[in-house]
Design a protein around this motif. Sequence first.
Motif, PDB file in Angstrom:
ATOM      1  N   ARG A  36       4.690   5.657   5.955  1.00  0.00           N
ATOM      2  CA  ARG A  36       3.532   5.370   5.105  1.00  0.00           C
ATOM      3  C   ARG A  36       2.749   4.156   5.600  1.00  0.00           C
ATOM      4  O   ARG A  36       1.521   4.146   5.631  1.00  0.00           O
ATOM      5  N   THR A  37       3.471   3.121   6.028  1.00  0.00           N
ATOM      6  CA  THR A  37       2.799   1.903   6.458  1.00  0.00           C
ATOM      7  C   THR A  37       2.056   2.112   7.772  1.00  0.00           C
ATOM      8  O   THR A  37       0.922   1.647   7.940  1.00  0.00           O
ATOM      9  N   SER A  40      -1.119   4.087   7.070  1.00  0.00           N
ATOM     10  CA  SER A  40      -2.187   3.303   6.448  1.00  0.00           C
ATOM     11  C   SER A  40      -2.833   2.366   7.450  1.00  0.00           C
ATOM     12  O   SER A  40      -4.051   2.169   7.429  1.00  0.00           O
ATOM     13  N   ASP A  43      -5.147   4.460   9.567  1.00  0.00           N
ATOM     14  CA  ASP A  43      -6.330   4.819   8.788  1.00  0.00           C
ATOM     15  C   ASP A  43      -7.293   3.651   8.648  1.00  0.00           C
ATOM     16  O   ASP A  43      -8.516   3.822   8.663  1.00  0.00           O
ATOM     17  N   ASP A  44      -6.739   2.436   8.503  1.00  0.00           N
ATOM     18  CA  ASP A  44      -7.569   1.254   8.297  1.00  0.00           C
ATOM     19  C   ASP A  44      -7.992   0.587   9.605  1.00  0.00           C
ATOM     20  O   ASP A  44      -8.555  -0.504   9.592  1.00  0.00           O
ATOM     21  N   ARG A 134      -8.960   4.770  -2.246  1.00  0.00           N
ATOM     22  CA  ARG A 134      -7.871   5.313  -1.429  1.00  0.00           C
ATOM     23  C   ARG A 134      -6.726   4.313  -1.324  1.00  0.00           C
ATOM     24  O   ARG A 134      -5.560   4.670  -1.458  1.00  0.00           O
ATOM     25  N   ASN A 135      -7.045   3.042  -1.120  1.00  0.00           N
ATOM     26  CA  ASN A 135      -6.001   2.038  -0.994  1.00  0.00           C
ATOM     27  C   ASN A 135      -5.325   1.739  -2.322  1.00  0.00           C
ATOM     28  O   ASN A 135      -4.141   1.398  -2.349  1.00  0.00           O
ATOM     29  N   ARG A 138      -2.244   4.001  -2.853  1.00  0.00           N
ATOM     30  CA  ARG A 138      -1.201   4.017  -1.827  1.00  0.00           C
ATOM     31  C   ARG A 138       0.149   3.562  -2.346  1.00  0.00           C
ATOM     32  O   ARG A 138       1.073   3.342  -1.581  1.00  0.00           O
TER      33      ARG A 138
END
Length: 504
Positions: A36-37, A40, A43-44, A134-135, A138
Amino acid sequence: MTNTARIKSLPPAAVPTTLPLLSRESGDSLVDQIVRTVQSRIDDKLLRTGARMPSIRQFADLHGVSRFTVVEAYDRLVAQGFLESRRGSGFFVRERSPVANPSMTGTVLSAAGHNPSGDGTPQPQQLDVVWLVRNMFRQMPAQKMPGGGLLPPDWLDGDLIANGLRAVGRQNQSLLLSYGTPQGFLPLRQQLQLKLAELEISAAPEQILMTSGVTQGLDIVARHFLRPGDVIFVDDPAWFLMFGSFAAMGAKVVGIPRLADGPDIAKLAELAALHKPRLYVINSVLHNPTSTSLSAAKAFQILRIAEEHDFTIVEDDIYCDMHAGNAGAGAGGQAATRIAALDQLHRVIYLGGFSKTLSANLRVGFIATSPDLARHLADRKMLSTLTTTEIGERVVYKILSEGHYRKHTERLRNRLNGVRDKVVRQLERVGLSTGTATSNGMFVWADAGRDTSVLTEKAMAQGFLLAPGSLFSPNQLPSTKMRINVASMTDPAIWRFLDEELGR
């Protein structure tokens, strides 16, 4: 148990200097946390295309996990298209197809407040409404989300919800297997009639329509009233999710400057004469993001302007029960003014809900309006979602009708009162101005004295989610303001970050 790893042997482009924390006390497996990290961060754009990941051995040693854990995590990331494995070289961030963010009537909601150049020059990461939403979803720990819009889970009462669910489960099972009624669970609407009466708003059960949260309530109302090209007024600043939603309907979103006691009345009158809006959406009590509340004088003036220019007021009162003035004599707070109490639901549509005080996952909200409009909105609700989930409505009814809710919200207010002043003083010490801080609510609208979109990008690289002021304005211009959730300012690391960036 956590540990923080720092990479020195790899090129700067390979991984962030500080890797995220892994927790063995989390309900998620270590593999899930790693996957997951990394997702993210890709994505960022904190992990760029082509960046080399730590080797399996390095990652395992630095984080104190087994190599099998890292292998499984990397394999999942490869399977999902985030990483690629190059034989003999290691794992690298894979190029991903860009996904365009929705724009608002042609305006890109960027951190810089302007459209991309279009000349092929790489643009900075865009901090738009979709980015923040979106964030927020999370599942980051509350202490990592000082810009979030919810109270931390440990502030809420999970047992209260669980007991309600068990009680509903013991009822006739056939009630749980069929549709609810279009307007919502009648006993809950009857209970809401009593709750609204305490606010001096008269509404019979047939005037109340249950919704899947205030968000759906706003959507139902907007779709009933708005046609492409219509103008809708919102506060500036205001709850950001509305802007894109209304613009997607073809409406023109116009901001009304928000002052400490409500909107700028002169500007409201001027813009109402110019635009002839269909709707004005306003937080009268504990406005998001400033936590300020409407004065009685401003409420009367807003209603007068609405009558003069024939527009409907949509009063979003989702933070109703966080205001001490709602709790009766001796509560220690000035009484709050609702426009709906002055108008009695003729020109005002009142929205409320329980996502902020009970559970965001229950998605129980409501609309209170005139009997005729309630019927029309119920028809529109049926055409889009049939009915709302009666299970959640029955749970909320049980909590309200048995008196648990009043005690629960009193505890929330007391706990907020216990941390708010301390957080405000500490914000001032690290260099933020909190001139509009109030004695109620969960938010502080703080001034950093610099572009908070830039500050937000730096915070995200450290694993913290801030809420920059640009996202709360319909024009999306750069802002020095940001929303602070006082209940989530518990991690010493966020205070160190703010002190390093803003300390005078």
